[in-house]
Design a protein around this motif. Structure first.
Motif, short mmCIF file in Angstrom:
data_model
loop_
_atom_site.label_atom_id
_atom_site.label_comp_id
_atom_site.label_asym_id
_atom_site.label_seq_id
_atom_site.Cartn_x
_atom_site.Cartn_y
_atom_site.Cartn_z
N ALA A 89 0.82 -1.22 0.00
CA ALA A 89 0.00 0.00 0.00
C ALA A 89 0.85 1.26 0.00
O ALA A 89 0.46 2.29 -0.56
N ILE A 90 2.02 1.21 0.63
CA ILE A 90 2.92 2.37 0.63
C ILE A 90 3.44 2.64 -0.78
O ILE A 90 3.55 3.79 -1.22
N ILE A 91 3.75 1.58 -1.52
CA ILE A 91 4.23 1.74 -2.90
C ILE A 91 3.13 2.34 -3.77
O ILE A 91 3.37 3.22 -4.60
N GLY A 92 1.90 1.88 -3.57
CA GLY A 92 0.78 2.40 -4.36
C GLY A 92 -0.53 1.98 -3.73
O GLY A 92 -0.68 0.83 -3.30
N PRO A 93 -1.52 2.89 -3.63
CA PRO A 93 -2.83 2.57 -3.02
C PRO A 93 -3.48 1.35 -3.66
O PRO A 93 -3.37 1.13 -4.88
N ILE A 94 -4.15 0.54 -2.83
CA ILE A 94 -4.79 -0.69 -3.29
C ILE A 94 -6.30 -0.51 -3.31
O ILE A 94 -6.92 -0.20 -2.29
#
Length: 318
Positions: A89-94
């Motif tokens: 989730a930190i890399i990209g919102p889910i």
């Protein structure tokens, strides 16, 4: 210590390779027998990817190390929702699918609560008949998911097949049989070395088998999910990540503990019941409002999950 670390690394590698060979061989035979790829994906592939954790749990239980068995399962579940989901989730919102809220989360929370109350009320033990109940529930859940997926796929595509990640069938039946045999051998020896290295490490470091199970074993067996989730996040293909992680948690409890307890009653320590299982329930519970908020697990939620995992791991180690 280098020897123990080497046994862990080699054992984990052989476990992962063995599980992959088993999945490819069994999937190929199933597809050649005209079984739907959807059914293969939700049964053989799901079981095969959890085979390393299953072999580790059975080996630890038979060796008289129930804390490693429970630590591996409970620790893996916390790792899936804290570390893996947090980093993803930190890399990209889910994005949160409707099924994740309506089906996956309730079943994940229900399975976790069932495990907690079974061991809390029943003299800290999972007995054979309880393991059978776990497996019956898993079969019921799997049948429900297969039927639901088939209905949705037919409605969308007019076909019975679904877009699932299933290895293509090979041209040789004997090649498939060889893969299955080699995979089973890999799982057996990989579990031997991985659990053996973990027990030796616990002795060398002077820590409990529970600590090794929750940290080393749980993190090691969750590495494939972590790598897969990170790659999917970088490619912005995380739509199914949340459901897959919760599905893994359901499978860990109902399948791994179910099968292991049928082979050998699993004794559960008070620390695991009152500390680790409570942490698993808290992380699972906290996930619900994160999912409901904007129907997306964003970077802030991911950071919270990751911090919770780090804090929990710290409390286990100290």
């Amino acid at each position: 210590m280098l020897v123990e670390i080497g046994m862990l690394i080699v054992g984990l590698f052989i476990l992962i390779v063995g599980g992959d060979l088993l999945v490819r061989g069994a999937s190929s035979i199933a597809l050649r027998s005209h079984i739907s790829p959807l059914v293969v994906g939700l049964t053989i592939v799901a079981f095969g990817t959890s085979a390393p954790e299953l072999l580790i749990s059975i080996k630890a239980a038979l060796d008289g190390s129930p804390d490693m068995t429970m630590g591996n399962v409970v620790g893996s579940n916390i790792c899936n929702l804290g570390l893996v989901l947090g980093i993803t989730a930190i890399i990209g919102p889910i994005k949160v699918q409707a099924d994740s809220i309506k089906i996956d989360w309730p079943v994940t929370m229900g399975s976790s609560l069932l495990l907690y109350f079974v061991v809390k009320e029943d003299v800290a033990m999972i007995k054979t008949y309880e393991g059978i109940i776990f497996l019956i529930l898993l079969i019921g859940y799997t049948v429900f998911i297969i039927r639901k997926s088939r209905r949705e796929t037919k409605a969308k595509m007019g076909l019975e097949e679904a877009d699932v990640d299933v290895p293509a069938p090979s041209r040789s039946l004997w090649k498939d049989i060889f893969r299955i045999a080699l995979g089973c051998l890999g799982l057996y020896f990989g579990a031997e070395w991985f659990v053996g290295g973990a027990k030796s490490m616990a002795t060398s470091l002077g820590v409990s088998e529970r600590v090794i199970g929750i940290t080393v074993l749980a993190l090691g067996t969750s590495l494939p999910e972590l790598v897969t989730a990170i790659v999917a996040s970088v490619k912005k293909e995380t739509d199914l990540a949340l459901g897959n992680l919760m599905g893994s948690n359901i499978f860990n409890i109902l399948s791994i503990l179910g099968i292991t307890s049928i082979i050998q009653d699993i004794h559960v320590s008070k620390q695991i019941i009152h500390h680790d299982m409570v942490a698993m329930l808290i992380v699972t519970l906290i996930l619900l409002p994160m999912m409901l908020y904007k129907r997306s697990v964003g970077r802030i939620s991911g950071a919270i999950l990751l911090v919770l995992y780090v804090v929990y791991t710290y409390t286990v180690i100290i």
